[in-house]
Design a protein around this motif. Structure first.
Motif, PDB file in Angstrom:
ATOM      1  N   TYR A  80       0.797  -1.222   0.000  1.00  0.00           N
ATOM      2  CA  TYR A  80       0.000   0.000   0.000  1.00  0.00           C
ATOM      3  C   TYR A  80       0.833   1.277   0.000  1.00  0.00           C
ATOM      4  O   TYR A  80       0.285   2.359  -0.094  1.00  0.00           O
ATOM      5  CB  TYR A  80      -0.952  -0.006   1.195  1.00  0.00           C
ATOM      6  N   ALA A  87      -8.695  -2.105   1.938  1.00  0.00           N
ATOM      7  CA  ALA A  87      -7.625  -1.506   1.130  1.00  0.00           C
ATOM      8  C   ALA A  87      -7.537  -0.007   1.391  1.00  0.00           C
ATOM      9  O   ALA A  87      -6.445   0.546   1.560  1.00  0.00           O
ATOM     10  CB  ALA A  87      -7.865  -1.785  -0.349  1.00  0.00           C
ATOM     11  N   VAL A 107      -4.425   2.074   3.077  1.00  0.00           N
ATOM     12  CA  VAL A 107      -3.819   3.257   2.460  1.00  0.00           C
ATOM     13  C   VAL A 107      -3.804   4.415   3.458  1.00  0.00           C
ATOM     14  O   VAL A 107      -2.809   5.125   3.585  1.00  0.00           O
ATOM     15  CB  VAL A 107      -4.567   3.647   1.164  1.00  0.00           C
ATOM     16  N   THR A 161      -3.151  -6.758   6.231  1.00  0.00           N
ATOM     17  CA  THR A 161      -2.609  -6.066   5.078  1.00  0.00           C
ATOM     18  C   THR A 161      -1.165  -6.458   4.788  1.00  0.00           C
ATOM     19  O   THR A 161      -0.709  -6.376   3.676  1.00  0.00           O
ATOM     20  CB  THR A 161      -2.711  -4.544   5.248  1.00  0.00           C
TER      21      THR A 161
END
Length: 195
Positions: free
Chosen positions: A73, A170, A174, A190
């Motif tokens: 990310y 997601a 981020v 993640t």
């Protein structure tokens, strides 16, 4: 021998190029990571490229080193580690996504805290829902099933909810990267995706 110069940040690169800088020992050190390129960290001194390395990277500088690491990310760590033991995070360069997120935090601290809290809640929910699914997948392997038996997840989420959780996870990841926040347990879900 001429050194490669640091390119200015273009608006089209705001989501793919990370730049962090600090003044140290009479110079400006900038770390660049371009996710559209080769995911290497590059170190620039006063705008001239000094070194490049795969992440995690540690670049020697006078009186210490600059450490850089990342995930799927984005950049998760970019710190100046001094020999004295002092640690300083490099500041995001103006125009980067990290800088825009930091501006939001300064201008609207309540909104920023709300976004951060929502990201944590989303990651916790994703982690809780992922564990039974992972156990079911693991125990479906014949050798594992022979030793431990099989496990059926009690969670049967509809496809739309799985997709929504995936997308929200997601975005939460981020958000955590843009603010350089990490926690080994919270960000576990993640981290496996970045390997």
């Amino acid at each position: 021998m001429t050194r490669e110069a640091l390119r200015p940040l273009r608006r089209t690169e705001v989501l793919s190029r990370s730049l962090h800088a600090t003044e140290h020992a009479g110079a400006v050190y900038t770390v660049e990571v371009d996710t559209n390129d080769d995911w290497q960290a590059r170190l620039y001194r006063d705008g001239e490229r000094q070194a490049a390395a795969d992440m995690p990277a540690a670049f020697p500088v006078p009186g210490g080193r600059i450490e850089v690491d990342g995930s799927l990310y984005g950049v998760t760590r970019v710190h100046l580690m001094l020999d004295s033991g002092e640690e300083r995070r490099l500041a995001p360069v103006a125009g980067t996504a990290e800088h825009l997120r930091a501006q939001l935090a300064r201008r609207h601290p309540r909104v920023s805290r709300g976004i951060g809290a929502a990201a944590i809640v989303i990651l916790v929910v994703n982690l809780i829902t992922a564990v039974p699914v992972a156990l079911e997948l693991l125990t479906s392997i014949p050798k594992v099933a022979a030793h431990f038996g099989t496990f059926t997840s009690p969670l049967a989420l509809p496809a739309w909810l799985n997709v929504a959780l995936l997308l929200a996870g997601a975005l939460a990841a981020v958000e955590r990267v843009l603010t350089l926040r990490s926690n080994r347990v919270l960000d576990f879900e993640t981290m496996w995706a970045s390997g």
